[in-house]
Design an enzyme around this catalytic site. Structure first.
Site, PDB file in Angstrom:
ATOM      1  N   PHE A 138       0.853  -1.192   0.000  1.00 43.80           N
ATOM      2  CA  PHE A 138       0.000   0.000   0.000  1.00 43.80           C
ATOM      3  C   PHE A 138       0.885   1.237   0.000  1.00 43.80           C
ATOM      4  O   PHE A 138       1.739   1.396   0.868  1.00 43.80           O
ATOM      5  CB  PHE A 138      -0.947   0.039   1.211  1.00 43.80           C
ATOM      6  CG  PHE A 138      -1.848   1.235   1.175  1.00 43.80           C
ATOM      7  CD1 PHE A 138      -2.983   1.232   0.378  1.00 43.80           C
ATOM      8  CD2 PHE A 138      -1.543   2.395   1.886  1.00 43.80           C
ATOM      9  CE1 PHE A 138      -3.810   2.358   0.304  1.00 43.80           C
ATOM     10  CE2 PHE A 138      -2.366   3.519   1.811  1.00 43.80           C
ATOM     11  CZ  PHE A 138      -3.497   3.490   1.016  1.00 43.80           C
ATOM     12  N   ASP A 223       9.163   2.508   1.757  1.00 46.44           N
ATOM     13  CA  ASP A 223       8.024   3.261   2.273  1.00 46.44           C
ATOM     14  C   ASP A 223       7.947   2.986   3.772  1.00 46.44           C
ATOM     15  O   ASP A 223       7.509   1.916   4.197  1.00 46.44           O
ATOM     16  CB  ASP A 223       6.750   2.793   1.544  1.00 46.44           C
ATOM     17  CG  ASP A 223       5.488   3.487   2.051  1.00 46.44           C
ATOM     18  OD1 ASP A 223       5.517   4.011   3.177  1.00 46.44           O
ATOM     19  OD2 ASP A 223       4.479   3.475   1.325  1.00 46.44           O
ATOM     20  N   LYS A 252       2.679   9.915   8.455  1.00 43.18           N
ATOM     21  CA  LYS A 252       1.950   9.478   9.658  1.00 43.18           C
ATOM     22  C   LYS A 252       2.508  10.074  10.958  1.00 43.18           C
ATOM     23  O   LYS A 252       2.185  11.197  11.270  1.00 43.18           O
ATOM     24  CB  LYS A 252       1.854   7.948   9.689  1.00 43.18           C
ATOM     25  CG  LYS A 252       0.978   7.430   8.537  1.00 43.18           C
ATOM     26  CD  LYS A 252       0.278   6.128   8.814  1.00 43.18           C
ATOM     27  CE  LYS A 252      -0.899   5.923   7.885  1.00 43.18           C
ATOM     28  NZ  LYS A 252      -0.601   5.223   6.651  1.00 43.18           N
TER      29      LYS A 252
HETATM   30  C1  LIG Z   1      -0.859   5.452   5.185  1.00 43.54           C
HETATM   31  C2  LIG Z   1       0.148   4.976   4.212  1.00 43.54           C
HETATM   32  C3  LIG Z   1       0.384   5.654   3.014  1.00 43.54           C
HETATM   33  C4  LIG Z   1      -0.450   6.836   2.563  1.00 43.54           C
HETATM   34  O1  LIG Z   1      -0.373   7.908   3.445  1.00 43.54           O
HETATM   35  P1  LIG Z   1      -1.457   9.106   3.332  1.00 43.54           P
HETATM   36  O2  LIG Z   1      -0.978  10.105   4.334  1.00 43.54           O
HETATM   37  O3  LIG Z   1      -2.785   8.503   3.677  1.00 43.54           O
HETATM   38  O4  LIG Z   1      -1.419   9.613   1.948  1.00 43.54           O
HETATM   39  C5  LIG Z   1       1.384   5.186   2.178  1.00 43.54           C
HETATM   40  N1  LIG Z   1       2.124   4.116   2.518  1.00 43.54           N
HETATM   41  C6  LIG Z   1       1.931   3.437   3.671  1.00 43.54           C
HETATM   42  C7  LIG Z   1       2.792   2.269   3.998  1.00 43.54           C
HETATM   43  C8  LIG Z   1       0.924   3.832   4.551  1.00 43.54           C
HETATM   44  O5  LIG Z   1       0.705   3.144   5.672  1.00 43.54           O
END
Ligand SMILES: *Cc1c(COP(=O)(O)O)cnc(C)c1O
Length: 405
Positions: A138, A223, A252
């Site tokens: 994701f 990520d 986050k």
């Molecule tokens: C939450 C998340 C995103 C996206 O972040 P947003 O602030 O919602 O755009 C991307 N990668 C990972 C692994 C995430 O947990």
């Protein structure tokens, strides 16, 4: 006059806000590990705003930093230098990859910046642009980041997707190797696939990807949006593996609850962007950066990362009892305080609902996994209470099965 007690918040949101979320409860206030509804009903929050509130709700140091900066300078735009931005960039560089930092407002934007930097670098290195991504990953909801996300439920209906992303199987080095072509510029993944089911990378996979990137001149792009900032018991997820990426995205937890994202790079990749190649009006907002500095300061002063590692082990041990106790609970997965309870049947939502009814907020990660993201400054009392509530919820959903287990 309307107050939070008399307005029907849920009805307003349902009627006037686009229908992108399935929400279950109304919250009006938070303090530490607790959040409160309009009638004063209380929950123990093991979602932490989806891994955002590492220090819990309304941490005094974060609140003070936000207040002070709000009174001083809320916004200036990136036409100018501002103190919190300089200080946060320095901090992130020093704790991260040693190079420069690009600041933005969200996870998707941090990944967008990472993808753009990789493509720009690739355009200067033989016209390479393809990024190998993982199934079940994701990376966000913008067109580029959903195109890099290996889940059809996120992509469905948004064709044509952005070209330049190919998919391999997570934790399968042969699959990654087979996906590499002479157009490949980098390999993108999460150390722990969070939304995809709380699945950690294996040591072999991390070592193998690093070696592949070194051998073929590719960028290792991590990520760390959910698994970074102490969540897994080290400041970055990759530290568990003793491997360093070339690029890494954060969001986050770094803003202490305010919208903040960052792309971190090694010194070698720090000059790829030049004036005009990327930017953001709000990116590196002074208030968000001041909050981020406060979060990092508290994390250091109070040894929050070590605490998360220790309490991650305690929480894991507590959850493992349920694997013994219930045939319907298969395993505990994850690292530090990013933990998933893996169910035999797709009943994670049922467990989540029962937990909420009993006073504990939790996330899911796909249909079979209940995901717990407690604050990193978790206390013994909260942990004990949560385990009790989890036991009660499992009892209700799986019907007192422990007696014949
Ligand atoms: C939450 C998340 C995103 C996206 O972040 P947003 O602030 O919602 O755009 C991307 N990668 C990972 C692994 C995430 O947990």
């Amino acid at each position: 006059m309307t107050t939070e007690k008399t307005i029907d918040t849920a009805a307003l949101c349902e009627q006037y806000q686009m229908n992108t979320y399935s929400r279950t409860a109304t919250l009006v206030r938070g303090r530490g590990s607790r959040v409160f509804g309009p009638q004063g009903n209380q929950y123990l929050d093991f979602t932490s705003g989806i891994s955002v509130l590492a220090l819990g709700h309304a941490h005094p140091a974060v609140v003070e930093a936000i207040k002070n900066q709000a009174e001083t300078l809320v916004h200036a735009s990136n036409l100018f230098y501002t103190p919190p931005v300089g200080l946060l960039a320095e901090k992130l560089s020093k704790i991260g990859l040693g190079g420069k930092v690009f600041l933005c407002n969200s996870g998707a934007e941090a990944n967008e910046a990472m993808i753009k930097l990789a493509r720009l670098w690739g355009s200067q290195h033989g016209g390479k642009y393809e990024i190998v991504c993982m199934r079940q990953s994701f990376h966000g909801r913008t067109i580029a980041t959903l195109s890099a996300t290996g889940q059809s439920k996120v992509q469905k209906g948004f064709d044509p997707l952005m070209p330049g992303f190919v998919f391999a199987e997570f934790n399968n080095l042969d699959s990654v190797r087979a996906a590499i072509t002479d157009k490949t510029v980098g390999i993108l993944f999460e150390c722990v696939q969070a939304e995809g089911g709380v699945i950690p990378a294996t040591q072999e996979f991390m070592d193998g990807v690093r070696a592949l990137c070194d051998e073929k001149g590719l960028l290792m792009m991590l990520d760390e949006i959910q698994c970074g900032m102490g969540r897994t018991g080290t400041l970055f997820g990759f530290e568990h593996y003793n491997v360093k990426p070339d690029l890494c995205s954060l969001a986050k937890a770094i803003g202490g609850g305010l919208p903040l994202g960052a792309l971190l790079a090694t010194p070698e990749l720090s000059e790829v962007f030049t004036p005009g190649s990327h930017g953001s009006t709000f990116g590196g907002n002074p208030v968000a950066c001041a909050a981020g500095l406060a979060v990092l300061r508290v994390m250091e002063e109070e040894h929050i990362v070590e605490h998360a590692a220790k309490y991650g082990e305690l929480f894991r041990k507590g959850l493992e009892q349920f694997v013994e106790q219930y045939d319907d609970v298969l395993a505990v997965r994850g690292m530090g305080l990013l933990l998933g309870l893996v169910l035999k049947e797709p009943r994670a939502k049922d467990v989540q609902d029962e937990l909420r009814a009993g006073g504990l907020l939790a996330c899911v990660a796909g249909p079979n996994v209940v995901r717990f993201l407690p604050p990193l400054n978790l206390t013994d009392g909260d942990l004990e209470e949560a385990l009790e509530m989890i036991g009660d919820a499992l009892d209700i959903v799986f019907g007192g099965e422990e007696e014949n287990a």
